[in-house]
Enzyme design. Structure first.
Site, PDB file in Angstrom:
ATOM      1  N   HIS A  75    -103.847 -52.219  77.172  1.00 47.77           N
ATOM      2  CA  HIS A  75    -103.322 -51.289  75.841  1.00 47.77           C
ATOM      3  C   HIS A  75    -105.323 -51.410  75.003  1.00 47.77           C
ATOM      4  O   HIS A  75    -105.150 -52.728  74.412  1.00 47.77           O
ATOM      5  CB  HIS A  75    -102.219 -51.733  75.036  1.00 47.77           C
ATOM      6  CG  HIS A  75    -102.472 -49.997  74.136  1.00 47.77           C
ATOM      7  ND1 HIS A  75    -102.417 -48.429  74.994  1.00 47.77           N
ATOM      8  CD2 HIS A  75    -101.713 -50.698  72.694  1.00 47.77           C
ATOM      9  CE1 HIS A  75    -102.435 -48.216  73.626  1.00 47.77           C
ATOM     10  NE2 HIS A  75    -102.070 -48.396  72.601  1.00 47.77           N
ATOM     11  N   ASP A  87     -85.454 -31.309  50.412  1.00 46.30           N
ATOM     12  CA  ASP A  87     -85.222 -29.873  51.223  1.00 46.30           C
ATOM     13  C   ASP A  87     -85.990 -28.704  50.270  1.00 46.30           C
ATOM     14  O   ASP A  87     -86.156 -27.726  50.999  1.00 46.30           O
ATOM     15  CB  ASP A  87     -83.961 -29.006  51.675  1.00 46.30           C
ATOM     16  CG  ASP A  87     -83.082 -30.525  51.466  1.00 46.30           C
ATOM     17  OD1 ASP A  87     -82.939 -31.355  52.851  1.00 46.30           O
ATOM     18  OD2 ASP A  87     -82.305 -31.292  50.644  1.00 46.30           O
ATOM     19  N   ARG A 136     -98.907 -57.315  71.286  1.00 48.33           N
ATOM     20  CA  ARG A 136     -97.873 -56.193  70.952  1.00 48.33           C
ATOM     21  C   ARG A 136     -97.050 -57.068  72.431  1.00 48.33           C
ATOM     22  O   ARG A 136     -96.058 -57.740  71.603  1.00 48.33           O
ATOM     23  CB  ARG A 136     -98.414 -54.824  71.060  1.00 48.33           C
ATOM     24  CG  ARG A 136     -97.300 -54.304  70.924  1.00 48.33           C
ATOM     25  CD  ARG A 136     -97.851 -53.214  70.116  1.00 48.33           C
ATOM     26  NE  ARG A 136     -98.108 -52.029  71.638  1.00 48.33           N
ATOM     27  CZ  ARG A 136     -99.049 -50.784  71.212  1.00 48.33           C
ATOM     28  NH1 ARG A 136     -98.237 -49.993  69.948  1.00 48.33           N
ATOM     29  NH2 ARG A 136     -99.087 -50.167  72.406  1.00 48.33           N
ATOM     30  N   ARG A 182    -104.058 -42.566  79.594  1.00 50.76           N
ATOM     31  CA  ARG A 182    -102.852 -42.769  78.573  1.00 50.76           C
ATOM     32  C   ARG A 182    -102.918 -41.803  78.131  1.00 50.76           C
ATOM     33  O   ARG A 182    -103.152 -42.446  76.658  1.00 50.76           O
ATOM     34  CB  ARG A 182    -102.324 -43.523  78.747  1.00 50.76           C
ATOM     35  CG  ARG A 182    -101.854 -44.635  79.898  1.00 50.76           C
ATOM     36  CD  ARG A 182    -101.071 -46.426  79.374  1.00 50.76           C
ATOM     37  NE  ARG A 182    -101.456 -46.764  78.451  1.00 50.76           N
ATOM     38  CZ  ARG A 182    -102.135 -47.745  78.708  1.00 50.76           C
ATOM     39  NH1 ARG A 182    -102.637 -48.127  80.081  1.00 50.76           N
ATOM     40  NH2 ARG A 182    -102.658 -48.659  77.535  1.00 50.76           N
ATOM     41  N   CYS A 241     -89.023 -32.106  47.102  1.00 50.36           N
ATOM     42  CA  CYS A 241     -87.946 -33.070  47.458  1.00 50.36           C
ATOM     43  C   CYS A 241     -87.998 -32.813  48.126  1.00 50.36           C
ATOM     44  O   CYS A 241     -88.189 -33.097  49.589  1.00 50.36           O
ATOM     45  CB  CYS A 241     -87.078 -31.988  46.661  1.00 50.36           C
ATOM     46  SG  CYS A 241     -87.465 -31.366  44.842  1.00 50.36           S
ATOM     47  N   LYS A 243     -93.461 -39.859  74.024  1.00 47.42           N
ATOM     48  CA  LYS A 243     -93.292 -40.598  73.739  1.00 47.42           C
ATOM     49  C   LYS A 243     -92.717 -40.208  71.811  1.00 47.42           C
ATOM     50  O   LYS A 243     -93.393 -38.725  71.124  1.00 47.42           O
ATOM     51  CB  LYS A 243     -93.759 -42.071  72.894  1.00 47.42           C
ATOM     52  CG  LYS A 243     -95.465 -42.437  72.298  1.00 47.42           C
ATOM     53  CD  LYS A 243     -95.804 -43.383  72.800  1.00 47.42           C
ATOM     54  CE  LYS A 243     -97.060 -43.455  71.751  1.00 47.42           C
ATOM     55  NZ  LYS A 243     -97.802 -44.941  71.964  1.00 47.42           N
ATOM     56  N   TYR A 249     -88.437 -32.964  40.083  1.00 51.36           N
ATOM     57  CA  TYR A 249     -88.441 -34.522  39.877  1.00 51.36           C
ATOM     58  C   TYR A 249     -88.980 -35.113  39.037  1.00 51.36           C
ATOM     59  O   TYR A 249     -90.120 -34.949  39.390  1.00 51.36           O
ATOM     60  CB  TYR A 249     -86.998 -35.164  40.988  1.00 51.36           C
ATOM     61  CG  TYR A 249     -86.225 -34.958  41.447  1.00 51.36           C
ATOM     62  CD1 TYR A 249     -84.556 -34.605  40.761  1.00 51.36           C
ATOM     63  CD2 TYR A 249     -86.410 -34.018  42.658  1.00 51.36           C
ATOM     64  CE1 TYR A 249     -83.880 -34.998  41.732  1.00 51.36           C
ATOM     65  CE2 TYR A 249     -85.326 -33.894  43.871  1.00 51.36           C
ATOM     66  CZ  TYR A 249     -84.266 -33.970  42.571  1.00 51.36           C
ATOM     67  OH  TYR A 249     -82.647 -33.905  43.423  1.00 51.36           O
TER      68      TYR A 249
HETATM   69  C1  LIG Z   1     -99.352 -44.915  72.475  1.00 53.46           C
HETATM   70  C2  LIG Z   1     -99.719 -45.917  73.750  1.00 53.46           C
HETATM   71  C3  LIG Z   1    -100.425 -44.750  74.190  1.00 53.46           C
HETATM   72  C4  LIG Z   1    -101.493 -42.842  73.984  1.00 53.46           C
HETATM   73  O1  LIG Z   1    -102.430 -43.376  72.947  1.00 53.46           O
HETATM   74  P1  LIG Z   1    -102.807 -42.180  71.555  1.00 53.46           P
HETATM   75  O2  LIG Z   1    -103.705 -43.302  71.010  1.00 53.46           O
HETATM   76  O3  LIG Z   1    -102.389 -41.334  71.294  1.00 53.46           O
HETATM   77  O4  LIG Z   1    -103.659 -41.737  73.129  1.00 53.46           O
HETATM   78  C5  LIG Z   1    -100.973 -44.468  75.369  1.00 53.46           C
HETATM   79  N1  LIG Z   1    -100.613 -45.989  75.854  1.00 53.46           N
HETATM   80  C6  LIG Z   1     -99.759 -46.976  75.210  1.00 53.46           C
HETATM   81  C7  LIG Z   1     -99.494 -48.306  75.985  1.00 53.46           C
HETATM   82  C8  LIG Z   1     -99.170 -46.199  74.342  1.00 53.46           C
HETATM   83  O5  LIG Z   1     -98.448 -46.757  73.344  1.00 53.46           O
END
Ligand SMILES: *Cc1c(COP(=O)(O)O)cnc(C)c1O
Length: 382
Positions: free
Chosen positions: A171, A320, A142, A227, A318, A44, A271
Site C-alpha cells: 500500500h 439532530d 501499518r 484498488r 446540534c 470498505k 447551544y
Molecule cells: C482504503 C484502501 C485503498 C483505497 O484507497 P483510496 O485512496 O480510497 O483509493 C486501497 N488499498 C488499501 C489497502 C486500502 O486500505
C-alpha cells in the site's frame, strides 16, 4: 426559478441520494484510463458512505473481478446479501476470525509468517483450501511484512499445505501527493520483493499496489490489478493529483425546512449562544445534525443550499438539527435543503465540507451515519 420536489414517501426528510448511474460511469471511466488493467473497487466503510450492499451489487453487475473491504464483518454482510464475487479483506486479522473467512469463502490478507501459518493450520484442520494475498509493507508501517523481511513470508507461503497464494500487494502512503519520491521508493521495494518469484522461475501471484492517487498519476504502479477507493465515488484523493480520469461525485445529501422564524437583533442562536444577528433575520431549522454525521465543526462555518441560494449555517450544529440564515430571503416548511451536492446551479462539494471542518473528504463521506436513509437513483440494472 428553482422548484423543490416533495416526495411524501420519504422515510425521513433527511436522506442521501446515491446516483448508481454515476458510480457505474466512474467505474467505466477508471477502466478506460487503465487500458486493460482490471480494477478491484474498494467498498470498505459502507462503500465510503454510499451503502455497502447496493454498491457491491452494482459493481458485481458491472463485472468487477473482485471487491475490496477492510473487515471480516463487512465481507460477511455482503455474503449474506447474496454477493458471490471474490472478496479480499485488506485489513489485519486475528486467529479466531480465520474459520469465519473460510466458512464464507473470503480471501484473507496474510500479513506475517505467523498469520499465514495460522491460516494454513486452520484450513488444514477444516479440510478446505484457504485463499490469500500476501501483504508486504514497503513503507506505510501499518500492516504487512517489511520489504526487507519479506522473503521469509514468501518462502513460508511455498510450504503451506492448504493455502493458495492468489495475490501479493502493498500500500502506498503518499501516492496522492505532488512529491513522488516515497512512491518511487515503495515501488522499487515492491519490485525487489517480487524478484523472489523470477529468481526461482515461479509464477508470480496477482500483484497490486495502486490506490486512487496511483491510478491517477502513477501508471507504473498498476501491475495486474488496481484498488481504487475514493475515485470510484467520483472524489479525488487530494487536491495535488492531476485529474486524469473524468469522474463525478454521486451523492446528494438533502433535508427539508421544518421550522421558520424571525430572530431579532442580538438574540443568540443554538447551544452556547455562539452567534446572534446584528439585525433581525429569517432563520430556518433543518432536521439534520452531528448525530447524522454532519460534523459539529461545521458550526458557524458551513453553507447549505435553499431555493438555489447559498446560506450560512448559524450557531452550533446540534445532534439532530441545524439553523440556516435566510437574511431577507424566503423559505417555507417542506422546502428542500441541500447539505452536499447540487441544487439549481449551486453546489456544496465534499471538498468544501472537509475544508470547513479541517479534514479530508474521506472522513466526511464515511462519517455520514447509517441513520440517514440512502435512496438509490439510476440503477442501471434495476
Ligand atoms: C482504503 C484502501 C485503498 C483505497 O484507497 P483510496 O485512496 O480510497 O483509493 C486501497 N488499498 C488499501 C489497502 C486500502 O486500505
Amino acid at each position: 426559478m428553482f422548484k423543490p420536489q416533495i416526495d411524501t414517501q420519504e422515510p425521513r426528510p433527511t436522506c442521501l441520494e446515491v446516483d448508481l448511474g454515476q458510480l457505474a460511469a466512474n467505474y467505466h471511466a477508471i477502466l478506460a484510463h487503465l487500458g486493460g488493467v482490471p480494477a478491484m473497487p474498494i467498498l470498505k466503510a459502507n462503500a465510503y458512505g454510499h451503502g455497502l450492499v447496493p454498491v457491491a451489487k452494482l459493481m458485481e453487475h458491472l463485472g468487477a473481478p473482485i471487491l475490496g473491504l477492510a473487515f471480516l464483518e463487512e465481507a460477511i454482510a455482503l455474503r449474506r446479501a447474496g454477493i458471490t464475487s471474490p472478496i479480499l479483506v485488506l485489513g489485519g486479522i486475528l486467529g479466531n476470525q480465520i474459520p469465519r473467512f473460510l466458512e464464507h469463502d473470503l480471501i484473507l490478507s496474510a500479513s506475517s509468517v505467523d498469520k499465514l501459518q495460522a491460516i494454513d493450520a486452520c484450513a488444514t484442520a477444516v479440510g478446505v483450501r484457504a485463499r490469500v494475498h500476501l501483504k508486504i509493507d514497503t513503507g506505510m508501517e501499518r500492516i504487512g511484512v517489511h520489504w526487507y523481511s519479506a522473503e521469509a513470508l514468501l518462502e513460508a507461503s511455498l510450504r503451506c499445505a492448504s493455502v493458495d497464494v492468489l495475490g501479493i500487494f502493498s500500500h502506498l502512503s503518499t501516492s496522492d501527493e505532488a512529491d513522488t519520491s516515497l512512491t518511487r521508493l515503495q515501488l522499487e521495494r515492491f519490485c525487489e520483493v517480487l524478484r523472489f518469484y523470477e529468481a526461482r522461475s515461479l509464477p508470480c501471484p496477482v500483484r497490486h499496489l495502486a490506490n486512487s492517487g496511483a491510478v491517477l498519476q502513477h501508471p507504473d504502479t498498476w501491475f495486474d490489478l488496481v484498488r481504487p477507493g475514493i475515485l470510484t465515488y467520483g472524489v479525488l484523493p487530494s487536491d495535488q493529483v492531476p485529474v486524469t480520469v473524468p469522474v463525478q461525485p454521486a451523492l446528494t445529501w438533502k433535508s427539508r425546512v421544518v421550522y421558520f422564524k424571525v430572530v431579532q437583533a442580538g438574540q443568540p442562536v443554538s447551544y452556547g449562544a455562539t452567534w446572534a444577528p446584528a439585525d433581525w433575520t429569517r432563520v430556518v431549522t433543518v432536521p439534520v445534525g452531528y448525530g447524522d454525521g454532519y460534523p459539529r465543526a461545521l458550526s458557524n462555518r458551513a453553507e447549505v443550499l435553499i431555493g438555489g441560494q447559498r446560506l450560512p449555517v448559524r450557531g452550533r450544529v446540534c445532534m439532530d438539527q441545524i439553523m440556516a440564515d435566510l437574511g431577507r430571503g424566503e423559505a417555507y416548511n417542506g422546502d428542500e435543503v441541500v447539505l452536499l451536492g447540487r441544487q439549481g446551479d449551486q453546489r456544496v462539494t465534499v471538498e468544501a465540507l472537509a475544508a470547513w471542518v479541517g479534514t479530508i473528504p474521506y472522513e466526511i463521506l464515511t462519517g455520514i451515519n447509517t441513520r440517514v436513509p440512502r435512496i438509490y437513483l439510476n440503477d442501471p440494472f434495476a
